[in-house]
Design a protein around this motif. Structure first.
Motif, PDB file in Angstrom:
ATOM      1  N   ASN A  47       0.832  -1.204   0.000  1.00 12.86           N
ATOM      2  CA  ASN A  47       0.000   0.000   0.000  1.00 12.86           C
ATOM      3  C   ASN A  47       0.861   1.246   0.000  1.00 12.86           C
ATOM      4  O   ASN A  47       0.565   2.234  -0.677  1.00 12.86           O
ATOM      5  CB  ASN A  47      -0.938   0.011   1.214  1.00 12.86           C
ATOM      6  CG  ASN A  47      -2.077  -0.973   1.078  1.00 12.86           C
ATOM      7  OD1 ASN A  47      -2.459  -1.333  -0.034  1.00 12.86           O
ATOM      8  ND2 ASN A  47      -2.618  -1.422   2.197  1.00 12.86           N
ATOM      9  N   GLY A  50       2.309   2.076  -3.333  1.00 13.80           N
ATOM     10  CA  GLY A  50       1.419   2.570  -4.375  1.00 13.80           C
ATOM     11  C   GLY A  50       0.429   1.547  -4.882  1.00 13.80           C
ATOM     12  O   GLY A  50      -0.084   1.702  -5.987  1.00 13.80           O
ATOM     13  N   SER A  51       0.129   0.474  -4.148  1.00 12.46           N
ATOM     14  CA  SER A  51      -0.901  -0.451  -4.568  1.00 12.46           C
ATOM     15  C   SER A  51      -2.236   0.288  -4.638  1.00 12.46           C
ATOM     16  O   SER A  51      -2.501   1.186  -3.854  1.00 12.46           O
ATOM     17  CB  SER A  51      -0.996  -1.621  -3.582  1.00 12.46           C
ATOM     18  OG  SER A  51       0.167  -2.402  -3.652  1.00 12.46           O
ATOM     19  N   LYS A  52      -3.066  -0.096  -5.589  1.00 13.89           N
ATOM     20  CA  LYS A  52      -4.285   0.668  -5.853  1.00 13.89           C
ATOM     21  C   LYS A  52      -5.320   0.504  -4.747  1.00 13.89           C
ATOM     22  O   LYS A  52      -5.541  -0.596  -4.240  1.00 13.89           O
ATOM     23  CB  LYS A  52      -4.859   0.252  -7.195  1.00 13.89           C
ATOM     24  CG  LYS A  52      -3.947   0.629  -8.367  1.00 13.89           C
ATOM     25  CD  LYS A  52      -4.613   0.389  -9.703  1.00 13.89           C
ATOM     26  CE  LYS A  52      -3.724   0.868 -10.844  1.00 13.89           C
ATOM     27  NZ  LYS A  52      -4.349   0.687 -12.155  1.00 13.89           N
ATOM     28  N   ILE A  53      -5.950   1.621  -4.408  1.00 12.23           N
ATOM     29  CA  ILE A  53      -6.991   1.651  -3.383  1.00 12.23           C
ATOM     30  C   ILE A  53      -8.342   1.562  -4.068  1.00 12.23           C
ATOM     31  O   ILE A  53      -8.635   2.371  -4.963  1.00 12.23           O
ATOM     32  CB  ILE A  53      -6.907   2.948  -2.561  1.00 12.23           C
ATOM     33  CG1 ILE A  53      -5.535   3.086  -1.919  1.00 12.23           C
ATOM     34  CG2 ILE A  53      -8.013   3.015  -1.522  1.00 12.23           C
ATOM     35  CD1 ILE A  53      -5.297   4.437  -1.276  1.00 12.23           C
ATOM     36  N   SER A  76      -4.208   5.919 -13.220  1.00  9.88           N
ATOM     37  CA  SER A  76      -3.350   6.320 -12.103  1.00  9.88           C
ATOM     38  C   SER A  76      -2.847   5.082 -11.378  1.00  9.88           C
ATOM     39  O   SER A  76      -3.380   3.981 -11.517  1.00  9.88           O
ATOM     40  CB  SER A  76      -4.110   7.212 -11.120  1.00  9.88           C
ATOM     41  OG  SER A  76      -5.049   6.457 -10.383  1.00  9.88           O
ATOM     42  N   LYS A  77      -1.819   5.261 -10.570  1.00 14.15           N
ATOM     43  CA  LYS A  77      -1.263   4.162  -9.788  1.00 14.15           C
ATOM     44  C   LYS A  77      -1.855   4.116  -8.386  1.00 14.15           C
ATOM     45  O   LYS A  77      -1.352   3.410  -7.522  1.00 14.15           O
ATOM     46  CB  LYS A  77       0.260   4.316  -9.686  1.00 14.15           C
ATOM     47  CG  LYS A  77       0.984   4.252 -11.019  1.00 14.15           C
ATOM     48  CD  LYS A  77       2.480   4.425 -10.838  1.00 14.15           C
ATOM     49  CE  LYS A  77       3.214   4.374 -12.169  1.00 14.15           C
ATOM     50  NZ  LYS A  77       4.683   4.545 -12.001  1.00 14.15           N
ATOM     51  N   THR A  78      -2.938   4.854  -8.189  1.00 13.59           N
ATOM     52  CA  THR A  78      -3.476   4.998  -6.834  1.00 13.59           C
ATOM     53  C   THR A  78      -4.809   4.301  -6.642  1.00 13.59           C
ATOM     54  O   THR A  78      -5.030   3.677  -5.608  1.00 13.59           O
ATOM     55  CB  THR A  78      -3.634   6.496  -6.496  1.00 13.59           C
ATOM     56  OG1 THR A  78      -2.393   7.163  -6.727  1.00 13.59           O
ATOM     57  CG2 THR A  78      -4.041   6.682  -5.041  1.00 13.59           C
ATOM     58  N   PHE A  79      -5.719   4.385  -7.639  1.00 19.56           N
ATOM     59  CA  PHE A  79      -7.095   3.958  -7.426  1.00 19.56           C
ATOM     60  C   PHE A  79      -7.498   2.803  -8.336  1.00 19.56           C
ATOM     61  O   PHE A  79      -7.043   2.685  -9.479  1.00 19.56           O
ATOM     62  CB  PHE A  79      -8.059   5.123  -7.658  1.00 19.56           C
ATOM     63  CG  PHE A  79      -7.784   6.318  -6.786  1.00 19.56           C
ATOM     64  CD1 PHE A  79      -7.926   6.249  -5.407  1.00 19.56           C
ATOM     65  CD2 PHE A  79      -7.367   7.518  -7.337  1.00 19.56           C
ATOM     66  CE1 PHE A  79      -7.667   7.335  -4.600  1.00 19.56           C
ATOM     67  CE2 PHE A  79      -7.103   8.617  -6.545  1.00 19.56           C
ATOM     68  CZ  PHE A  79      -7.248   8.525  -5.177  1.00 19.56           C
ATOM     69  N   PHE A 159      -5.121  12.529   2.934  1.00 21.23           N
ATOM     70  CA  PHE A 159      -5.658  11.753   1.818  1.00 21.23           C
ATOM     71  C   PHE A 159      -6.798  12.505   1.150  1.00 21.23           C
ATOM     72  O   PHE A 159      -6.882  12.572  -0.083  1.00 21.23           O
ATOM     73  CB  PHE A 159      -6.135  10.390   2.321  1.00 21.23           C
ATOM     74  CG  PHE A 159      -6.780   9.535   1.259  1.00 21.23           C
ATOM     75  CD1 PHE A 159      -5.998   8.871   0.330  1.00 21.23           C
ATOM     76  CD2 PHE A 159      -8.158   9.411   1.195  1.00 21.23           C
ATOM     77  CE1 PHE A 159      -6.590   8.083  -0.649  1.00 21.23           C
ATOM     78  CE2 PHE A 159      -8.756   8.632   0.220  1.00 21.23           C
ATOM     79  CZ  PHE A 159      -7.965   7.962  -0.708  1.00 21.23           C
ATOM     80  N   SER A 162      -5.422  15.409  -0.949  1.00 23.79           N
ATOM     81  CA  SER A 162      -4.722  14.967  -2.159  1.00 23.79           C
ATOM     82  C   SER A 162      -5.711  14.528  -3.231  1.00 23.79           C
ATOM     83  O   SER A 162      -5.516  14.815  -4.423  1.00 23.79           O
ATOM     84  CB  SER A 162      -3.758  13.824  -1.820  1.00 23.79           C
ATOM     85  OG  SER A 162      -4.457  12.688  -1.362  1.00 23.79           O
ATOM     86  N   VAL A 163      -6.790  13.849  -2.827  1.00 27.31           N
ATOM     87  CA  VAL A 163      -7.803  13.405  -3.789  1.00 27.31           C
ATOM     88  C   VAL A 163      -8.531  14.604  -4.391  1.00 27.31           C
ATOM     89  O   VAL A 163      -8.713  14.700  -5.613  1.00 27.31           O
ATOM     90  CB  VAL A 163      -8.802  12.449  -3.115  1.00 27.31           C
ATOM     91  CG1 VAL A 163      -9.991  12.182  -4.038  1.00 27.31           C
ATOM     92  CG2 VAL A 163      -8.117  11.140  -2.753  1.00 27.31           C
TER      93      VAL A 163
END
Length: 420
Positions: A47, A50-53, A76-79, A159, A162-163
């Motif tokens: 996580n 950068g594992s996706k949320i 993206s590498k986030t979601f 968080f 940033s979103v």
């Protein structure tokens, strides 16, 4: 002198052979710890890497703007987007903690955005006395549209910000492109007026971008638990010193023509060998066993010599600490519990269990006083930053001075006790 040092070394080896079960535990316990902790922490480190949320994405617009936002989020590498929800069920899922957030795109977002832009552009063009393109119809401004963002109440403010900043940037870029396109249509020009970014960001890393500077689970746990194993020799070392007191060995050492510091150096060389073996076993697990367990491989290519240097200095610090505890303790009941507890405390504040960068700022400052943290930082510099001996010299000096200070205090205490 060398002969006396050699005989002292042989004596320590013979003492260790009498407790072969304890030596096996010293080697096996850290191996079990490193395997267990790495498996437990691997998902957490992924996580951080950068594992996706998973987040809920609801598209009520189903047009140009929403498609652009969706594409940006997906690439993206986030979601990771979950789309099988409506707004009401999404709100419930987020507020009960099933998901960290939900994004709801309102209906007619693209249509209303185009209308607003066209209306404003037509007004600006008319104010300059220019004729409006005859093919363009009079646009009517629409009300402001809201993109609904639902956040889990337990989500931290960083968080959320940033979103929101990321989505705001996406919408701004879409609006910007549409404004240029609208001016182009109104002025009837064929020249491409679209603004392209003149400034971009390029990340530069010390190793030419081949490796992240934040450690993964293996890059943290292999050196971290190797250090824990190295410092845990405090327990058997201090116990042996106490045994020598109770059995009268220390008295015979003092009355012999061999200086007492030779006795300490013999222990130092003996336990340094144990420290190196412990480290090599940890590295072997990281290189050959972890890949079989679907964990990242521990890469030591071109770094092994430097890692061994850090191991030797960390071993010196651990040995010095063990000598001090064994010297000031009168019984095994004093040395063993205190030695084990102090090592656990040093490991906790030194970033062995939880990486220092995840600690509160106050604890990060305290971590700077732990010799385990000095060793861990030196390992990090080598593994993540490809540092040489010069770059880690400060940590090596601290570890060596710690050893010298511990041994000096032990010798002073021993001399004072014998003088009484």
């Amino acid at each position: 002198m060398l002969y006396k040092l050699w005989r002292s070394f042989i004596k320590e080896i013979q003492l260790l052979k009498r407790d072969s079960g304890g030596i096996v535990i010293i080697f096996l316990m850290p191996l079990l710890l490193i395997i267990t902790i790495t498996l437990i922490q691997d998902s957490t480190f992924k996580n951080l890497e950068g594992s996706k949320i998973p987040i809920i994405f609801i598209d009520n617009d189903k047009s140009e703007v929403s498609k652009v936002i969706k594409k940006e989020l997906e690439t993206s590498k986030t979601f990771e987007l979950v789309t099988d929800y409506n707004e009401k069920s999404a709100e419930k899922a987020v507020f009960t903690g099933d998901y960290q957030m939900a994004i709801v795109i309102p209906e007619n977002l693209t249509k209303d955005l185009n209308s607003n832009i066209d209306s404003k552009v037509q007004t600006v063009v008319s104010s300059f006395g220019l004729e409006i393109d005859s093919t363009a119809t009079k646009a009517v401004a629409s009300k402001t549209k809201d993109i609904h963002l639902y956040f889990d109440p337990a989500t931290n403010a960083g968080f959320k910000n940033s979103v929101m900043n990321a989505i705001n940037k996406m919408v701004f870029e879409i609006e910007n492109k549409k404004i240029y396109k609208a001016f182009q249509d109104q002025l009837g020009t064929t020249e491409d007026l679209e603004n392209k970014s003149l400034i971009t960001f390029k990340e530069i890393t010390p190793n030419k971008g081949k490796e992240e500077l934040m450690p993964n689970s293996v890059q943290h746990n292999v050196p971290a638990w190797a250090l824990f194993a190295i410092f845990f020799i405090v327990v058997p070392l201090s116990i042996n010193l106490v045994k020598e007191k109770s059995q009268g060995t220390s008295v015979r050492v003092r009355v012999s023509p061999t200086p007492y510091y030779i006795h300490i150096l013999g222990k130092t060389f003996t336990y340094l060998i144990i420290c190196v073996i412990q480290f090599l076993l940890m590295v072997a697990v990281g290189i050959w066993l972890f890949p079989l367990m679907d964990l990242p491989q521990f890469n030591v290519t071109g770094k092994m010599f430097h890692l061994l240097i850090v191991t030797l200095f960390a071993g010196l610090a651990a040995i010095g600490f063990g000598v001090l505890i064994g010297t000031v303790s009168d019984t095994q009941e004093q040395s063993a519990p205190f030695g084990a507890t102090s090592v656990v405390v040093l490991a906790a504040i030194g970033g062995i269990w939880v990486p220092v960068f995840l600690m509160p700022e106050f604890m990060q400052k305290i971590a700077a006083f732990s010799p385990m943290n000095w060793g861990l930082n030196a390992y990090y510099d080598i593994i993540l930053r490809n540092s040489g001996i010069g770059e880690i010299a400060k940590e090596l000096i601290f570890l060596f001075l710690f050893y010298v200070a511990m041994v000096a205090i032990s010798l002073f205490y021993e001399r004072k006790q014998n003088a009484v």
